[in-house]
Every structure is written in structure tokens, then in C-alpha cells.
Design an enzyme around this catalytic site. Structure first.
Site, short mmCIF file in Angstrom:
data_model
loop_
_atom_site.label_atom_id
_atom_site.label_comp_id
_atom_site.label_asym_id
_atom_site.label_seq_id
_atom_site.Cartn_x
_atom_site.Cartn_y
_atom_site.Cartn_z
CB CYS A 47 -2.63 39.57 19.01
SG CYS A 47 -3.99 40.28 20.19
CB CYS A 55 -3.08 38.41 22.80
SG CYS A 55 -4.74 38.46 22.07
CG ASP A 56 0.80 36.69 21.89
OD1 ASP A 56 0.00 36.01 22.74
OD2 ASP A 56 0.80 36.63 20.86
#
Length: 519
Positions: free
Chosen positions: A337, A340-341
Site C-alpha cells: 500500500c 499507507c507506507d
């Protein structure tokens, strides 16, 4: 200003719902985040007579805890809970004040039965749309059980700690100073990981459904709403409400909605489902399905749910490369992701594997954060939309490699590179980097159907124009089926189709348990 006028107005409304007096204990220094935090809690104090502020020394600075007067709740925010975590702050204020969280009674009993002291710490980024689910779940556990404490740690504020703990993905949860888990989790997932498993007894007296929907994504929600509107007994059993949409940041192709975010869209789906008499059973995995007098759906905990018709909408999951190093370095440099990361890899060199829309979009997003992106596509050309390709190739810090077959992700305690083979020359190459984002498509969640319902070579459920499968009374919809295109709007339409197909089946083959309406 930490809070703009619009957010203040919304917050003011929520604060009128406080059911008890609160004390915000703040540990602040001289840094900018501390000053902003002081401003935030001061604003909260001004907005409600139920809130007072005390300056103390907590484990981390800057941080603040949310407490009832005279007792510590164990809920702490280290760093500013803004961005996606603003909702976590609002819910913590309400729940610590005494407002009951929306949790099933069976789950509450499992939380309150925990006897040993558990100190959770969740490392987040404010751009992560999965992090709030974990933060809110653990905050609820802390509110319901005095043996449990939870601290949200904003990684950007505590970068030294993030580096020391080798945190390469968010959310990452530590329990009693040991790495506990990573990725999006709900309360039931956390309890199961702690060893507090559902034994299925809560389903012992569940009456048979007219239609039971397996899966809670767009297809499942659409199907359940369509059948419930017919006035028949409807249920949803799902491991994760919203499915893959939870991992989607920007959605711009829902007709009539110009743009929304995945978690926001999932919340609207869940709210719409809640408007109907639909029994929702979350965090439950299906192990087997069979046809007897009724269709029987066996859960992994051994419980069996029965229904006159079933709609399978189990969706899909990220496809893995299956190369050495991928599993070993998951959450240690291997990620799925970028939204997200991505912030974790600020200023670093990363690779994106996959040349479709998702891979090219990921590379474009990451290029604005990291030092350099190398995109690897195993074919001789990218498969993404032309407009995305043009945008990608205009970026100065992106290298595109075609005919590049990934062989291995290398590293010691975390990722340090990627090895690939040039499919034209046959030569092997190695790239030094610190992160690999895998974006090579999806796999249908249909393994539990093997030998019971017909699937194609890709594992996709074969359906007819009514959504019917090879098992009488069982229908399917969405990304788990052999539909040509995998899109949210198409999944919702196929969910409606399967629901109407199931309803037609009930009319022709069974007598529903409730009076039919809308016939």
C-alpha cells in the site's frame, strides 16, 4: 492554527455529547509539535466545560493522555492526532467520557475477560487510512479494560524511535515492547491474535436466513441492501467489512460522486447497510459451503449458518510475487500500500513491481515522497492508461524498466535491494534500494470453494447472467467472479444483479420466512 474554523465547528458539536468530565494530561517541550499540541488541548478546554488540562511528564514528549477525572484511562496520543487520526481523537474523548463504543456484547465480554497487563503502542503516519482502525480498536479495548493501555505514536514526530525499531510499514503495533502485528486490524482480529478466539457459540441460536451474503465489500453491501429492501431475512458474514476498498485512497469513478476516499466510502456503505434490518457478523472467515436442505455456511470457528440462498462476494486480495525475500521482508521493506507506507520511505530509493494502473499510480505517488522510484514491468510495455504513462515518464526521479522479471528481494534484517533478469538479454541485474512495493493485481478469495462450486483457471467463480453459480441457490458477485472488469461500480451492480437473481430463486423454489414485499 491547528484547527481550522470548519473542524472547530464540527468538534464543538461532538463535545456536547461528552457524558462525563475529562482531564487531558499533556507532556510538552519547546518544539513546534509540542506548541501545536498545547494549542490543540487548550482549544479543547475552551470548547467544553467538561474538559480541563494538566501539564505532567509522560513517557514521550510531546504527548497527552485522555482521562476521566480521578483515573487514568490508558489512552495516550504521542504526536498530534490530526489528519486521518482526528476521528480517533474525537472517539477517544467521547468513549473515555462514558459514551459506550459500538461493539457487540460478545466482543465486550472477551475484552473484559483479559486479566494480564497489556501495553499496546501503535506507530502510525497521518496519511495512513488503515491506521485509525487499529488505533480506535485498541483505544476501545483500553477504555473497556483497566488492564489494557494504548499509545498512538505518530512516526513523523518520533523518527528516531521508528528507526531504532526498524519500522518499515504502518500501522505497526508493539505489545509490551515486542513487535505484535502490522496492517489493518479490527478488534476481533486483535483478540484472536491474543488467543481470545470466538468459539462460535454466539451463532448457536441464529435462525436461518432467506439470503446470507458472504463478504462485506461493495458487491456484498449492494446485494444485502437489495434483498433487505424486499423485506426478507438478510445477513452478512464478512472477515473485513469493505474489503479491498479499505486500502484504496482516492476513488474517482463512482458515478455521481466526483471523488471520495476508500475508508470514507466504506463508512457510507456500512451506514447504508445499518439503515436496514440486516444482521452483520464481522471478522468471521468462511471455511466451507455445502448444499443440504438449506445452504450451510461453515465458519472457521465451527459455527454453521444456514440460508435458503447465499450470495458470495468474497472479493480479492493483493497478488504476491512469490519470489525469495518477499515473505521474509514483508513490513521490513516489502509493502503493498503506497498510500499507507510511502511516508516511511521519505528520501529513500524504492521499486514498484507492476506496470498496470495500480503500479504506475503507485510510482507517481511515491515519486513525490521518495528519492527515486524504479518501476519494473515484466512485459515489453506498460499496461496502464496512456495518461498515467505520460505523467509517469515526465517525472525526473523515475526509471521505467520493461522486460524485467523480478527474481529475488534481498536484504539482511530489512530490504537492501532487488534482483531481476532482463527477459531479452537474459542478463541478471541488482538494484540497491530500501523498499519494494508490489502492485501486480489481485487474487480472488475463493480457496474455500474448491471442489464445491465451479471456478475458472484463475480461481474466479463462474456465474451466469443472473449471478447464479453451479450450486443451486448460491449466487456470486464482484471481484471474486469471472466478470471481465474489476471495478467498484461494476461490483455494486453485480451485487444488485445477484440479489435479484437470489430473490427470483426464492420465489420459484422456496417459501421465504417473512412476507415478501415489492413483488
Amino acid at each position: 492554527m491547528v484547527l481550522d474554523t470548519q473542524i472547530k465547528a464540527q468538534l464543538q458539536q461532538y463535545l456536547t455529547m461528552l457524558e462525563g468530565d475529562l482531564v487531558l494530561k499533556i507532556s510538552a517541550g519547546e518544539d513546534k509539535t509540542s506548541r501545536d499540541m498545547v494549542e490543540l488541548v487548550t482549544e479543547l478546554e475552551k470548547m467544553s466545560p467538561r474538559i480541563t488540562v494538566e501539564h505532567v511528564q509522560l513517557e514521550r514528549t510531546p504527548s497527552f493522555s485522555v482521562n476521566k477525572v480521578g483515573e487514568d484511562s490508558g489512552v495516550v496520543f504521542a504526536g498530534l492526532p490530526l489528519g486521518h487520526e482526528f476521528t480517533s481523537l474525537v472517539l477517544a474523548l467521547l468513549q473515555v467520557s462514558g459514551r459506550a463504543p459500538k461493539v457487540d456484547e460478545a466482543v465486550i465480554k472477551r475484552i473484559q475477560a483479559i486479566q494480564e497487563p497489556l501495553h499496546f503502542e501503535t506507530f502510525v503516519s497521518l496519511t495512513c487510512h488503515n491506521c485509525p482502525d487499529v488505533v480506535q480498536a485498541l483505544n476501545i479495548m483500553a477504555v473497556l479494560n483497566p488492564n489494557i493501555t494504548h499509545t498512538m505514536v505518530e512516526g513523523g514526530t518520533f523518527q528516531d524511535e521508528v528507526k531504532a525499531k526498524d519500522i518499515m510499514a504502518v500501522p505497526t503495533v508493539f505489545l509490551n515492547n515486542e513487535n505484535f502485528a502490522g496492517g489493518r486490524m479490527e478488534i476481533e482480529d486483535i483478540l484472536q491474535k491474543l488467543g481470545s478466539k470466538s468459539d462460535g457459540t454466539e451463532f448457536a441460536n441464529v435462525e436461518p436466513f432467506d439470503v446470507l451474503v458472504v463478504g462485506g465489500g461493495p458487491a456484498g453491501a449492494s446485494a444485502a441492501i437489495y434483498t433487505a429492501r424486499k423485506g426478507i431475512r438478510t445477513g452478512i458474514v464478512a472477515e473485513r467489512f469493505g474489503g479491498q476498498v479499505n486500502d484504496t485512497l482516492s476513488i474517482e469513478n463512482i458515478i455521481g460522486t466526483k471523488v471520495t476516499e476508500g475508508p470514507k466510502f466504506v463508512a457510507s456503505l456500512e451506514g447504508h447497510v445499518a439503515d436496514y434490518d440486516i444482521e452483520v457478523m464481522k471478522s468471521q472467515r468462511v471455511a466451507h459451503i455445502s448444499r443440504k436442505e438449506l445452504v450451510e455456511v461453515e465458519l472457521e470457528n465451527g459455527a454453521v449458518l444456514k440460508s435458503k440462498a447465499v450470495i458470495l462476494s468474497t472479493g480479492a486480495r493483493y497478488r504476491q510475487l512469490g519470489v525469495p525475500g518477499e515473505e521474509a521482508f514483508k513490513n521490513k521493506g516489502v509493502a503493498y500500500c503506497p498510500h499507507c507506507d510511502g511516508p516511511i520511505f521519505k528520501g529513500k530509493n524504492v521499486a514498484v513491481v507492476g506496470g498496470g494502473n495500480s503500479g504506475v499510480e503507485a510510482a507517481i505517488d511515491l515519486a513525490g515522497i521518495v528519492n527515486h522510484v524504479t518501476l519494473l514491468q515484466r512485459g515489453n510495455e506498460l499496461k496502464a492508461d496512456r495518461v498515467l504513462q505520460e505523467r509517469l515518464r515526465s517525472l525526473p526521479n523515475v526509471t521505467v524498466l520493461t522486460n524485467a522479471l523480478t527474481q529475488e528481494i534481498t536484504g539482511t534484517d530489512k530490504v537492501n535491494g532487488l534482483t531481476y533478469v532482463d527477459r531479452v538479454s537474459g542478463q541478471e541485474h541488482h538494484i540497491e534500494l530500501e523498499g519494494v512495493f508490489v502492485q501486480i493485481g489481485l487474487l480472488p478469495n475463493t480457496e474455500f470453494l474448491r471442489g464445491t462450486i465451479d471456478v475458472n483457471a484463475h480461481g474466479e467463480i463462474i456465474v451466469d447472467k443472473h449471478g447464479a453459480t453451479s450450486m443451486p441457490g448460491v449466487f456470486a458477485a464482484g471481484d471474486c467472479t469471472d466478470t471481465v472488469y474489476k471495478q467498484i461500480v461494476i461490483s455494486m451492480g453485480s451485487g444488485a444483479t445477484a440479489a435479484l437473481g437470489a430473490f427470483d430463486y426464492l420465489i420459484r423454489h422456496t417459501a421465504p420466512t417473512q412476507e415478501l414485499v415489492g413483488v
